[in-house]
Scaffold this motif. Structure first.
Motif, PDB file in Angstrom:
ATOM      1  N   GLU A 127      -0.954  -6.542 -11.368  1.00 27.14           N
ATOM      2  CA  GLU A 127      -0.354  -5.353 -11.964  1.00 27.14           C
ATOM      3  C   GLU A 127       1.110  -5.275 -11.561  1.00 27.14           C
ATOM      4  O   GLU A 127       1.555  -5.952 -10.632  1.00 27.14           O
ATOM      5  N   ASP A 128       1.870  -4.443 -12.258  1.00 26.84           N
ATOM      6  CA  ASP A 128       3.298  -4.319 -11.997  1.00 26.84           C
ATOM      7  C   ASP A 128       3.689  -2.985 -11.386  1.00 26.84           C
ATOM      8  O   ASP A 128       4.754  -2.867 -10.775  1.00 26.84           O
ATOM      9  N   GLU A 129       2.850  -1.957 -11.557  1.00 24.94           N
ATOM     10  CA  GLU A 129       3.194  -0.615 -11.102  1.00 24.94           C
ATOM     11  C   GLU A 129       2.680  -0.376  -9.680  1.00 24.94           C
ATOM     12  O   GLU A 129       1.524  -0.641  -9.363  1.00 24.94           O
ATOM     13  N   ALA A 130       3.567   0.180  -8.849  1.00 23.40           N
ATOM     14  CA  ALA A 130       3.159   0.573  -7.501  1.00 23.40           C
ATOM     15  C   ALA A 130       2.305   1.836  -7.570  1.00 23.40           C
ATOM     16  O   ALA A 130       2.463   2.661  -8.478  1.00 23.40           O
ATOM     17  N   LEU A 131       1.383   1.986  -6.615  1.00 17.43           N
ATOM     18  CA  LEU A 131       0.513   3.161  -6.589  1.00 17.43           C
ATOM     19  C   LEU A 131       1.200   4.311  -5.854  1.00 17.43           C
ATOM     20  O   LEU A 131       1.896   4.097  -4.861  1.00 17.43           O
ATOM     21  N   ASN A 132       0.976   5.516  -6.341  1.00 17.26           N
ATOM     22  CA  ASN A 132       1.628   6.679  -5.725  1.00 17.26           C
ATOM     23  C   ASN A 132       0.671   7.831  -5.478  1.00 17.26           C
ATOM     24  O   ASN A 132       1.111   8.934  -5.143  1.00 17.26           O
ATOM     25  N   ASP A 133      -0.630   7.609  -5.622  1.00 12.49           N
ATOM     26  CA  ASP A 133      -1.606   8.679  -5.465  1.00 12.49           C
ATOM     27  C   ASP A 133      -2.712   8.235  -4.507  1.00 12.49           C
ATOM     28  O   ASP A 133      -3.352   7.199  -4.720  1.00 12.49           O
ATOM     29  N   ALA A 134      -2.928   9.032  -3.453  1.00 11.21           N
ATOM     30  CA  ALA A 134      -3.884   8.647  -2.422  1.00 11.21           C
ATOM     31  C   ALA A 134      -5.318   8.574  -2.941  1.00 11.21           C
ATOM     32  O   ALA A 134      -6.105   7.728  -2.507  1.00 11.21           O
ATOM     33  N   GLU A 135      -5.680   9.455  -3.864  1.00  6.53           N
ATOM     34  CA  GLU A 135      -7.038   9.429  -4.415  1.00  6.53           C
ATOM     35  C   GLU A 135      -7.278   8.130  -5.190  1.00  6.53           C
ATOM     36  O   GLU A 135      -8.357   7.530  -5.104  1.00  6.53           O
ATOM     37  N   ASP A 136      -6.287   7.702  -5.945  1.00  5.69           N
ATOM     38  CA  ASP A 136      -6.396   6.438  -6.681  1.00  5.69           C
ATOM     39  C   ASP A 136      -6.557   5.273  -5.709  1.00  5.69           C
ATOM     40  O   ASP A 136      -7.354   4.355  -5.925  1.00  5.69           O
ATOM     41  N   ILE A 137      -5.791   5.321  -4.615  1.00  8.33           N
ATOM     42  CA  ILE A 137      -5.886   4.264  -3.604  1.00  8.33           C
ATOM     43  C   ILE A 137      -7.279   4.239  -2.991  1.00  8.33           C
ATOM     44  O   ILE A 137      -7.863   3.167  -2.789  1.00  8.33           O
ATOM     45  N   ARG A 138      -7.857   5.408  -2.737  1.00  9.41           N
ATOM     46  CA  ARG A 138      -9.207   5.454  -2.176  1.00  9.41           C
ATOM     47  C   ARG A 138     -10.227   4.864  -3.150  1.00  9.41           C
ATOM     48  O   ARG A 138     -11.128   4.120  -2.738  1.00  9.41           O
ATOM     49  N   ASP A 139     -10.065   5.157  -4.429  1.00  8.36           N
ATOM     50  CA  ASP A 139     -10.994   4.611  -5.421  1.00  8.36           C
ATOM     51  C   ASP A 139     -10.947   3.086  -5.458  1.00  8.36           C
ATOM     52  O   ASP A 139     -11.975   2.428  -5.647  1.00  8.36           O
TER      53      ASP A 139
ATOM     54  N   GLN B  92       6.731   6.824  -8.090  1.00  6.50           N
ATOM     55  CA  GLN B  92       6.011   5.615  -8.522  1.00  6.50           C
ATOM     56  C   GLN B  92       7.005   4.509  -8.827  1.00  6.50           C
ATOM     57  O   GLN B  92       7.151   4.050  -9.953  1.00  6.50           O
ATOM     58  N   SER B  93       7.661   4.052  -7.772  1.00  3.88           N
ATOM     59  CA  SER B  93       8.671   3.009  -7.923  1.00  3.88           C
ATOM     60  C   SER B  93       8.817   2.276  -6.604  1.00  3.88           C
ATOM     61  O   SER B  93       8.824   2.917  -5.543  1.00  3.88           O
ATOM     62  N   PRO B  94       8.928   0.956  -6.611  1.00  7.38           N
ATOM     63  CA  PRO B  94       9.123   0.216  -5.361  1.00  7.38           C
ATOM     64  C   PRO B  94      10.557   0.353  -4.871  1.00  7.38           C
ATOM     65  O   PRO B  94      11.414   0.956  -5.532  1.00  7.38           O
ATOM     66  N   THR B  95      10.821  -0.208  -3.720  1.00  9.35           N
ATOM     67  CA  THR B  95      12.186  -0.214  -3.209  1.00  9.35           C
ATOM     68  C   THR B  95      13.054  -1.170  -4.028  1.00  9.35           C
ATOM     69  O   THR B  95      12.550  -2.086  -4.679  1.00  9.35           O
ATOM     70  N   THR B  96      14.339  -0.956  -3.950  1.00 13.27           N
ATOM     71  CA  THR B  96      15.294  -1.944  -4.448  1.00 13.27           C
ATOM     72  C   THR B  96      15.521  -2.955  -3.331  1.00 13.27           C
ATOM     73  O   THR B  96      15.761  -2.579  -2.182  1.00 13.27           O
ATOM     74  N   VAL B  97      15.415  -4.245  -3.661  1.00  9.51           N
ATOM     75  CA  VAL B  97      15.529  -5.300  -2.651  1.00  9.51           C
ATOM     76  C   VAL B  97      16.892  -5.976  -2.768  1.00  9.51           C
ATOM     77  O   VAL B  97      17.273  -6.448  -3.850  1.00  9.51           O
TER      78      VAL B  97
END
Length: 208
Positions: free
Chosen positions: A150-162, A179-184
């Protein structure tokens, strides 16, 4: 099954953070909120935990892992920083940036890039993660929580638990993150090079 901690985003409860720090000390992986999506963190000195971190994300040894640090002084222990690099780091931290720097001998070889001897470094601007770092008393090894394929970072704890209840020791819920990663930004060359555009705008640092 991962423990689920609901923690105040601005005034995190030390008792709960102490528990999370203990899980890290015992070799567990913990999902934490940052100023740019959730990340998964592990104890820096735990090889098995570092390997588990890579497996969770499907990363090989050539992918830079990142050290979450408390401040610029701590960065200086784990990365070689010259005056030019320091000025850029000072302008950007804390914030949603990851900087690729030459690793010092304080960084275990297994977590630095195998051929370049470099490491990702960042100081997050999130009260919960900074408080956890204080509890641990050392940098944490981390990677942005982007599911495999996947390309999108996760931003919700409930989704992470699932998704990861059986892969993580604990999940810290402090509300939704951006819902965005760091700039590298790679600082190992003659000029800074933007490797990934994320939440941090390179223009704010004078980079095109």
């Amino acid at each position: 099954m991962a423990l689920f901690f609901s923690i105040h985003p601005d005034n995190p409860q030390p008792r709960l953070l102490k528990q999370a720090a203990q899980w890290l000390s015992d070799g567990g992986l913990v999902a934490v909120p940052t100023d740019s999506s959730y990340a998964v963190v592990a104890h820096l000195d735990d090889k098995a935990a570092a390997d588990a971190l890579r497996r969770l994300r499907g990363l090989d040894e050539r992918h830079h892992l990142t050290l979450l640090c408390r401040d610029l002084a701590e960065i200086g222990q784990f990365a070689r920083v010259d005056n030019r690099q320091y000025r850029l780091l000072k302008a950007a931290t804390p914030g949603p940036w990851t900087f690729i720097l030459e690793a010092t001998r304080e960084v275990p070889r297994r977590v630095s890039h195998p051929s370049r001897k470099t490491i990702g470094i960042r100081v997050p601007q999130h009260a919960v993660t900074l408080a956890l770092l204080e509890q641990v008393g050392a940098p944490l090894l981390s990677t942005t929580l982007i599911p495999k394929d996947e390309d999108e970072a996760l931003n919700d704890a409930e989704d992470i638990r699932d998704r990861y209840a059986h892969d993580l020791a604990a999940i810290i819920d402090a509300g939704a993150c951006p819902q965005s990663p760091t700039t590298v930004i790679d600082l190992t060359g003659d000029e800074p090079a933007v490797l990934r555009r994320g939440r941090g705008d390179p223009a704010t640092l004078g980079l095109v």
